[in-house]
Design a protein around this motif. Structure first.
Motif, PDB file in Angstrom:
ATOM      1  N   VAL A 117       5.521  -2.728 -10.352  1.00 29.15           N
ATOM      2  CA  VAL A 117       4.531  -3.129 -11.357  1.00 29.15           C
ATOM      3  C   VAL A 117       3.519  -4.100 -10.765  1.00 29.15           C
ATOM      4  CG1 VAL A 117       4.237  -4.525 -13.462  1.00 29.15           C
ATOM      5  CG2 VAL A 117       5.936  -2.695 -13.404  1.00 29.15           C
ATOM      6  N   VAL A 118       3.985  -5.090 -10.016  1.00 29.72           N
ATOM      7  CA  VAL A 118       3.092  -6.100  -9.445  1.00 29.72           C
ATOM      8  C   VAL A 118       2.123  -5.463  -8.445  1.00 29.72           C
ATOM      9  CG1 VAL A 118       3.015  -8.157  -7.974  1.00 29.72           C
ATOM     10  CG2 VAL A 118       4.611  -8.046  -9.894  1.00 29.72           C
ATOM     11  N   ALA A 119       2.625  -4.610  -7.563  1.00 26.30           N
ATOM     12  CA  ALA A 119       1.758  -3.960  -6.571  1.00 26.30           C
ATOM     13  C   ALA A 119       0.708  -3.073  -7.243  1.00 26.30           C
ATOM     14  CB  ALA A 119       2.599  -3.140  -5.593  1.00 26.30           C
ATOM     15  N   LEU A 120       1.130  -2.291  -8.236  1.00 24.69           N
ATOM     16  CA  LEU A 120       0.197  -1.379  -8.901  1.00 24.69           C
ATOM     17  C   LEU A 120      -0.824  -2.132  -9.750  1.00 24.69           C
ATOM     18  CD1 LEU A 120       2.464   1.586 -10.035  1.00 24.69           C
ATOM     19  CD2 LEU A 120       0.907   1.471  -8.072  1.00 24.69           C
ATOM     20  N   ASN A 121      -0.384  -3.174 -10.448  1.00 27.63           N
ATOM     21  CA  ASN A 121      -1.324  -3.900 -11.297  1.00 27.63           C
ATOM     22  C   ASN A 121      -2.373  -4.617 -10.450  1.00 27.63           C
ATOM     23  OD1 ASN A 121      -1.909  -4.502 -14.162  1.00 27.63           O
ATOM     24  ND2 ASN A 121      -1.763  -6.601 -13.404  1.00 27.63           N
ATOM     25  N   LYS A 122      -1.963  -5.189  -9.347  1.00 26.18           N
ATOM     26  CA  LYS A 122      -2.915  -5.837  -8.442  1.00 26.18           C
ATOM     27  C   LYS A 122      -3.960  -4.831  -7.973  1.00 26.18           C
ATOM     28  CE  LYS A 122      -2.991  -8.152  -3.966  1.00 26.18           C
ATOM     29  NZ  LYS A 122      -2.121  -8.596  -2.858  1.00 26.18           N
ATOM     30  N   ALA A 123      -3.521  -3.642  -7.572  1.00 25.78           N
ATOM     31  CA  ALA A 123      -4.453  -2.606  -7.113  1.00 25.78           C
ATOM     32  C   ALA A 123      -5.379  -2.160  -8.250  1.00 25.78           C
ATOM     33  CB  ALA A 123      -3.683  -1.418  -6.556  1.00 25.78           C
ATOM     34  N   LEU A 124      -4.839  -2.060  -9.462  1.00 26.85           N
ATOM     35  CA  LEU A 124      -5.643  -1.666 -10.617  1.00 26.85           C
ATOM     36  C   LEU A 124      -6.740  -2.701 -10.882  1.00 26.85           C
ATOM     37  CD1 LEU A 124      -6.043   0.280 -13.042  1.00 26.85           C
ATOM     38  CD2 LEU A 124      -4.420  -1.161 -14.310  1.00 26.85           C
TER      39      LEU A 124
ATOM     40  N   GLN B  23       0.820  -1.213   0.000  1.00 20.95           N
ATOM     41  CA  GLN B  23       0.000   0.000   0.000  1.00 20.95           C
ATOM     42  C   GLN B  23       0.856   1.266   0.000  1.00 20.95           C
ATOM     43  OE1 GLN B  23      -3.287   0.224  -0.604  1.00 20.95           O
ATOM     44  NE2 GLN B  23      -3.016  -1.964  -0.984  1.00 20.95           N
ATOM     45  N   LEU B  24       2.096   1.171   0.461  1.00 15.09           N
ATOM     46  CA  LEU B  24       2.991   2.333   0.393  1.00 15.09           C
ATOM     47  C   LEU B  24       3.276   2.703  -1.063  1.00 15.09           C
ATOM     48  CD1 LEU B  24       5.568   1.528   3.216  1.00 15.09           C
ATOM     49  CD2 LEU B  24       3.678   3.177   3.269  1.00 15.09           C
ATOM     50  N   ILE B  25       3.320   1.706  -1.933  1.00 22.90           N
ATOM     51  CA  ILE B  25       3.473   1.963  -3.370  1.00 22.90           C
ATOM     52  C   ILE B  25       2.164   2.474  -3.944  1.00 22.90           C
ATOM     53  CG2 ILE B  25       3.934   0.912  -5.629  1.00 22.90           C
ATOM     54  CD1 ILE B  25       5.663  -1.181  -4.135  1.00 22.90           C
ATOM     55  N   VAL B  26       1.080   1.790  -3.624  1.00 26.24           N
ATOM     56  CA  VAL B  26      -0.231   2.084  -4.209  1.00 26.24           C
ATOM     57  C   VAL B  26      -0.708   3.486  -3.845  1.00 26.24           C
ATOM     58  CG1 VAL B  26      -2.665   1.384  -4.201  1.00 26.24           C
ATOM     59  CG2 VAL B  26      -0.852  -0.351  -4.315  1.00 26.24           C
ATOM     60  N   ARG B  27      -0.470   3.922  -2.616  1.00 24.48           N
ATOM     61  CA  ARG B  27      -0.946   5.245  -2.180  1.00 24.48           C
ATOM     62  C   ARG B  27      -0.283   6.384  -2.944  1.00 24.48           C
ATOM     63  NH1 ARG B  27      -1.301   2.831   3.113  1.00 24.48           N
ATOM     64  NH2 ARG B  27       0.832   3.443   3.577  1.00 24.48           N
ATOM     65  N   ARG B  28       0.891   6.149  -3.524  1.00 24.34           N
ATOM     66  CA  ARG B  28       1.579   7.196  -4.280  1.00 24.34           C
ATOM     67  C   ARG B  28       1.116   7.280  -5.730  1.00 24.34           C
ATOM     68  NH1 ARG B  28       6.331   4.573  -3.856  1.00 24.34           N
ATOM     69  NH2 ARG B  28       7.137   5.771  -5.585  1.00 24.34           N
ATOM     70  N   ALA B  29       0.313   6.305  -6.152  1.00 24.05           N
ATOM     71  CA  ALA B  29      -0.121   6.235  -7.558  1.00 24.05           C
ATOM     72  C   ALA B  29      -1.451   6.944  -7.762  1.00 24.05           C
ATOM     73  CB  ALA B  29      -0.237   4.773  -7.976  1.00 24.05           C
ATOM     74  N   ARG B  30      -1.726   7.273  -9.012  1.00 27.45           N
ATOM     75  CA  ARG B  30      -3.030   7.829  -9.407  1.00 27.45           C
ATOM     76  C   ARG B  30      -3.722   6.793 -10.280  1.00 27.45           C
ATOM     77  NH1 ARG B  30      -1.360  13.996 -10.886  1.00 27.45           N
ATOM     78  NH2 ARG B  30      -0.814  14.592  -8.758  1.00 27.45           N
ATOM     79  N   PHE B  31      -5.030   6.652 -10.076  1.00 26.76           N
ATOM     80  CA  PHE B  31      -5.837   5.701 -10.834  1.00 26.76           C
ATOM     81  C   PHE B  31      -6.905   6.460 -11.594  1.00 26.76           C
ATOM     82  CE2 PHE B  31      -3.906   3.374  -7.439  1.00 26.76           C
ATOM     83  CZ  PHE B  31      -3.625   2.129  -7.971  1.00 26.76           C
ATOM     84  N   SER B  32      -7.063   6.108 -12.865  1.00 27.48           N
ATOM     85  CA  SER B  32      -8.082   6.741 -13.700  1.00 27.48           C
ATOM     86  C   SER B  32      -8.555   5.725 -14.736  1.00 27.48           C
ATOM     87  CB  SER B  32      -7.519   7.976 -14.396  1.00 27.48           C
ATOM     88  OG  SER B  32      -8.490   8.546 -15.252  1.00 27.48           O
ATOM     89  N   GLY B  33      -9.793   5.259 -14.592  1.00 26.13           N
ATOM     90  CA  GLY B  33     -10.314   4.263 -15.527  1.00 26.13           C
ATOM     91  C   GLY B  33      -9.421   3.041 -15.556  1.00 26.13           C
ATOM     92  N   PRO B  34      -9.006   2.603 -16.761  1.00 30.98           N
ATOM     93  CA  PRO B  34      -8.197   1.383 -16.868  1.00 30.98           C
ATOM     94  C   PRO B  34      -6.697   1.618 -16.667  1.00 30.98           C
ATOM     95  CG  PRO B  34      -8.674   2.196 -19.045  1.00 30.98           C
ATOM     96  CD  PRO B  34      -9.400   3.116 -18.076  1.00 30.98           C
ATOM     97  N   GLU B  35      -6.310   2.784 -16.113  1.00 26.62           N
ATOM     98  CA  GLU B  35      -4.897   3.119 -15.982  1.00 26.62           C
ATOM     99  C   GLU B  35      -4.512   3.445 -14.544  1.00 26.62           C
ATOM    100  OE1 GLU B  35      -3.794   5.144 -20.257  1.00 26.62           O
ATOM    101  OE2 GLU B  35      -3.832   6.402 -18.474  1.00 26.62           O
TER     102      GLU B  35
END
Length: 197
Positions: free
Chosen positions: A126-133, A99-111
């Motif tokens: 990549v693995v952490a973000l794709n799982k969250a996506l 979640q430390l990785i995921v909280r720094r990311a922005r999500f919009s639709g399929p991205e």
């Protein structure tokens, strides 16, 4: 088949299996100036110890490998197979909060988009973000978990400035792929599968 070495790798957090990104990062030192990299996980690796073998592309004994990595280097194709070994009595564990990785990311639709790599490796990010996506976009019909099963990279890079993942295709929940872009250029694809409990 030629056993090259046995690796003892840590489990991340409370997981009772070897994370695919941990295994990839351990094998990445062999890549050098590699291109056309393909890393595949065929099943959960429930041991902290694995044997790395040099293998031939014939596909013979393919069932014995829990993971494989292939790549091209200097005009030659190279293959590695990963065989589960007996686990340690007390596997090493390292703290990891994806979640430390995921909280720094922005999500919009399929991205999803991340403008700063931080201290984690490319593949772990990549693995952490794709799982969250996928958790945001898809609702599997049965309880389970998303598992990283495949990574195809045009080239390997340890550092990036900007990372973008875009969900591309899915075959039910068995094979869901996302495009990986690093610093505005296509880097490859990552694939996840839903493992039913």
């Amino acid at each position: 088949m030629n056993t090259l070495q046995t690796l003892k790798l840590p489990f991340l957090g409370a997981r009772d299996y070897l994370q695919g990104s941990t295994l990839f990062d351990a094998l990445a030192s062999r890549l050098g100036r590699a291109s056309d990299i393909s890393f595949r996980l065929s099943r959960l690796i429930r041991t902290d110890r694995v044997a790395i073998e040099s293998i031939e592309p014939s596909g013979k004994d393919a069932d014995r490998y829990c993971a494989t990595m292939t790549w091209s280097e200097n005009g030659q194709r190279r293959w590695l197979g990963v065989v589960p070994d007996s686990p340690s009595e007390l596997p090493e564990r390292v703290s990891f909060d994806e979640q430390l990785i995921v909280r720094r990311a922005r999500f919009s639709g399929p991205e999803t988009y991340l403008a700063d790599q931080g201290s984690e490796t490319l593949v772990r990010t990549v693995v952490a973000l794709n799982k969250a996506l996928l958790q945001r976009l898809l609702l599997p019909p049965q309880p389970g978990q998303w598992l990283f099963v495949r990574l195809d990279l045009e080239r390997y890079t340890e550092r990036f400035g900007v990372l973008r993942l875009t969900k591309r295709t899915n075959v039910g929940f068995a094979a869901v792929s996302s495009l990986i872009e690093a610093d505005g250029a296509s880097l490859g694809t990552v694939m996840f599968s839903w493992l039913k409990k």
